[in-house]
Design an enzyme around this catalytic site. Structure first.
Site, PDB file in Angstrom:
ATOM      1  CG  ASP A   1     137.989  72.030  45.494  1.00 27.00           C
ATOM      2  OD1 ASP A   1     138.126  73.551  45.264  1.00 27.00           O
ATOM      3  OD2 ASP A   1     138.421  71.392  46.441  1.00 27.00           O
TER       4      ASP A   1
ATOM      5  NE  ARG B   1     144.955  64.413  46.885  1.00 33.31           N
ATOM      6  CZ  ARG B   1     144.582  65.103  47.837  1.00 33.31           C
ATOM      7  NH1 ARG B   1     143.663  66.017  47.504  1.00 33.31           N
ATOM      8  NH2 ARG B   1     145.225  65.023  48.893  1.00 33.31           N
TER       9      ARG B   1
ATOM     10  CG  HIS C   1     143.147  71.734  45.854  1.00 31.49           C
ATOM     11  ND1 HIS C   1     143.825  71.095  45.202  1.00 31.49           N
ATOM     12  CD2 HIS C   1     142.451  70.960  46.918  1.00 31.49           C
ATOM     13  CE1 HIS C   1     144.072  69.713  45.860  1.00 31.49           C
ATOM     14  NE2 HIS C   1     143.061  69.985  46.778  1.00 31.49           N
ATOM     15  CG  LEU C   2     138.520  76.994  46.970  1.00 29.98           C
ATOM     16  CD1 LEU C   2     137.406  78.228  46.915  1.00 29.98           C
ATOM     17  CD2 LEU C   2     139.688  78.046  47.567  1.00 29.98           C
ATOM     18  N   GLY C   3     138.661  72.576  49.186  1.00 39.46           N
ATOM     19  CA  GLY C   3     138.065  71.579  49.761  1.00 39.46           C
ATOM     20  C   GLY C   3     138.290  71.788  51.346  1.00 39.46           C
ATOM     21  CB  ALA C   4     141.442  71.253  53.262  1.00 42.70           C
TER      22      ALA C   4
ATOM     23  CD  GLU D   1     144.736  70.999  42.048  1.00 43.89           C
ATOM     24  OE1 GLU D   1     145.428  71.455  43.001  1.00 43.89           O
ATOM     25  OE2 GLU D   1     143.678  70.632  41.748  1.00 43.89           O
TER      26      GLU D   1
END
Length: 529
Positions: free
Chosen positions: A257, A233, A281-284, A262
Site C-alpha cells: 500500500d 511506510r 496508499h489507501l490504508g486510512a 509516492e
C-alpha cells in the site's frame, strides 16, 4: 482577538464543523497551497491542520512567527520537521488511533487478496477468461503470521488474524513477553520471525533503524514462499530486494500500500509483477476514518490552543485530559521555581536537576521537569521558550537535565525541588501547593520557610541581628511599596536569615540601592514570578 487556525489539506465536513462551532477560533480552509503560498501566510496563524500533502519543513517553520501547534490528521508525521518545530516550541500532534482499525483491515485485505489472487482472477474474468486452475490460492488458517511492530495497528491485525485461526508471532523490542502473551501472541526475535512466518506484515514506523530493514539479508532468512505485506511506510522494504526475492521465488507474493516514492513511477518493476497486489496508499482511506481523524485532530488542536491540554503529541510528553486539572498547579510551581532560580546569581550552569515526590512524581515527572526548565531558561534566552523547546535549548547549551522521582519524600508529601549546579556552586528551591492549590515556596538554598510563590518578590539574605526587618519595612514604605506577606527562614548554625517579601510593584534602582546599604544585609534580589 480570535485564535487563528489554517487548514491546508482536504478535511471532512465534520472536522471543519468542529472548528466552526468552537468559540474564539477563526479558521481558514485553504487546501492545495503551494509551499511559497504557505510560507507567505503562515506567519499570522496560531495553529496549522494538515494531512499528508502539506510539507511543514524548515522554510515553513521559519515563517511561522505565531505558530503554536501543528495537527496531523493521521499517524505519520514524516512531512513535518519535528526537531525544528520542537526547537521553536511548537507542539506537533497526530491521531494515532483514529485510522488504526481502517489500516489494520486494509493490511488484512491485502493479505487475503494476495493469498487468494483476487485481483488477478478479476482481471482474467474481465478479459473473458475462466482460468479456475490458474488462480489456486492458499488457506491462512493454522498458518503463522509474523507481525513486525505491536503498536495500535499491529495489535488490531494480530487480534483479527487470531479470529481467522492464524497463529501469531511478533517482534517488537519495547513490548515485553508478558504483555505479548496477554494478547495471545508469542514474542520472538526478528530472525526467528523471519524463520517461522508464512506471512509477514509490517507495522513499524520508518526510522533510520527500520529503513530497508526488509532487505536481501532479511529475505534470505525467510521461509520459501513467504508472503509480505506492507501497509505501514514506504522505505521499510527495500523494493529492489523485494523484486529480486519475488523473481527468484523466495517470496510468493506481496501486498503493498506504500512505496518509497509516492506515487511510484509508472515503469516501477514491482508494478509489472503479477504476484504483487498494490494500492495507492489507501490504508486510512475509508469515509469513517477520514471523518474520525479530522474530528479528533480538530478537537485536540482546540483543546491545546484554548486550554493548554496536550494529547497525542509526538514531541512533548502528553498529559491525559483527566490528569490535567490535577497537574496544572504543579506546572505553575515548577515554572516559578525555575523563574526564581533563573533570577538569582548566575552559576554558569551545567546541570539542572528536578526531584519530584508524591503526586508530581507519580503523575507527571517529565512534563513538570520541562516546565521548570522552561522557567529557568526564560531568563537567559532572547527567544521565547516553553516546555516543548526547553529540553532542546538545554541540550544545545550543554546543560545536563536530571529527573528524579523521590518516593520517600521529605517534609512535604507533594513537593518539587529544582537544583541548578555550575562551576560557582549550586542553588536549590523547593515548592509545593497549599490546600487551596496556591503555589508555595517551602525551601530556598537550605532555608526552610513557607512563602507565596508568585508576583513581585523581594529575596533578602542578612545576618540574623535586630533592626534589619524594621529597616526594610521603613524603606519599602518610604518608596510607596506595599508588602502583602513576609516569611523568614533561619540558619541556626550560620547566624543568617533569609526573608521573602511579597510586594505589589517592581522596585526601582534607588529602592534597591537603599536596601543593599542596610547594615548586616548580605544580598538583595528583586524577583518577578
Amino acid at each position: 482577538m480570535d485564535i487563528r487556525v489554517l487548514v491546508s489539506d482536504k478535511f471532512s465536513e465534520a472536522g471543519l464543523n468542529v472548528l466552526k462551532d468552537a468559540s474564539g477560533i477563526a479558521f481558514d480552509y485553504k487546501p492545495g497551497l503551494s509551499p511559497e503560498e504557505l510560507c507567505g501566510i503562515i506567519g499570522t496563524y496560531d495553529g496549522l491542520l494538515i494531512r499528508s500533502n502539506t510539507n511543514v519543513d524548515a522554510n515553513v517553520l521559519a515563517s511561522a512567527e505565531k505558530l503554536r501547534i501543528v495537527g496531523r490528521a493521521g499517524i505519520g508525521v514524516d512531512n513535518v520537521d519535528v526537531p525544528m518545530a520542537s526547537k521553536q516550541g511548537i507542539v506537533v500532534m497526530n491521531t494515532p488511533t483514529g485510522n488504526a482499525v481502517t489500516t489494520a483491515e486494509h493490511a488484512l485485505a491485502l493479505l487475503m487478496a494476495v493469498t487468494r489472487k483476487i485481483p488477478q482472477a478479476t482481471a482474467s474474468m474481465r478479459a473473458g477468461k475462466w482460468e479456475k486452475s490458474k488462480f489456486e490460492g492458499r488457506e491462512v488458517a493454522s498458518k503463522v503470521l509474523g507481525v513486525v511492530g505491536l503498536g495500535n495497528i499491529g495489535r488490531i491485525v494480530a487480534e483479527r488474524a487470531q479470529g481467522l485461526r492464524m497463529r501469531v508471532i511478533a517482534f517488537d523490542p519495547v513490548v515485553s513477553e508478558e504483555k505479548a502473551a496477554s494478547l495471545g501472541i508469542k514474542r520472538v526475535s526478528l530472525d526467528e520471525l523471519y524463520k517461522q512466518a508464512d506471512f509477514i506484515t509490517l507495522h513499524t514506523p520508518k526510522t533510520a533503524e527500520t529503513t530497508h530493514m526488509i532487505n536481501d539479508a532479511a529475505f534470505d532468512k525467510m521461509k520459501q514462499g513467504v508472503i509480505v505485506i506492507n501497509a505501514a511506510r514506504g522505505g521499510i522494504v527495500d523494493e529492489a530486494a523485494l523484486y529480486r526475492a519475488l523473481e527468484g521465488g523466495k517470496v510468493a507474493g506481496a501486498g503493498l500500500d506504500v512505496f518509497e516514492e509516492e506515487p511510484p513511477p509508472s515503469d516501477h518493476p514491482l508494478l509489472k509483477l503479477a504476484q504483487v497486489v498494490c494500492t495507492p496508499h489507501l490504508g486510512a482511506s475509508t469515509s469513517e476514518a477520514q471523518e474520525r481523524v479530522s474530528v479528533e485532530i480538530a478537537e485536540q488542536v482546540i483543546d491545546y490552543l484554548k486550554h493548554g491540554i496536550i494529547r497525542n503529541s509526538v514531541n512533548v510528553p502528553a498529559v491525559k485530559k483527566e490528569l490535567a486539572e490535577r497537574l496544572d498547579p504543579y506546572f505553575v510551581v515548577a515554572r516559578r521555581l525555575g523563574l526564581l532560580l533563573g533570577q538569582m546569581d548566575p552559576l554558569d550552569v551545567n546541570e539542572f536537576q528536578i526531584t519530584c515526590s508524591g503526586e508530581p512524581g507519580e503523575l507527571g515527572l517529565r512534563p513538570i521537569a520541562n516546565a521548570a526548565l522552561a522557567g529557568y531558561l526564560q531568563e537567559y534566552l532572547e527567544e521565547p521558550v516553553n516546555a516543548i523547546s526547553a529540553p532542546y535549548q538545554a541540550k544545545d547549551r550543554g546543560i545536563h537535565v536530571v529527573e528524579v522521582r523521590d518516593d520517600a519524600g521529605g517534609s512535604f508529601k507533594n513537593a518539587i525541588t529544582v537544583c541548578v549546579r555550575g562551576k560557582q556552586g549550586e542553588r536549590r528551591a523547593t515548592g509545593t501547593v497549599s490546600a487551596t492549590l496556591a503555589p508555595r515556596l517551602v525551601g530556598l538554598d537550605g532555608y526552610e520557610l513557607e512563602a507565596f510563590l508568585g508576583g513581585m518578590t523581594l529575596v533578602m539574605l542578612n545576618d540574623d541581628l535586630p533592626g534589619v526587618i524594621g529597616n526594610v519595612g521603613t524603606i519599602l514604605g518610604k518608596h510607596g511599596t506595599n508588602v502583602s506577606r513576609m516569611q523568614l527562614g533561619l540558619d541556626s548554625h550560620g547566624g543568617r536569615a533569609l526573608s521573602i517579601w511579597n510586594i505589589d510593584r517592581d522596585l526601582d534602582d534607588e529602592t534597591l540601592r537603599e536596601l543593599r546599604q542596610i547594615k548586616n544585609v548580605r544580598s538583595v534580589r528583586a524577583i518577578k514570578l
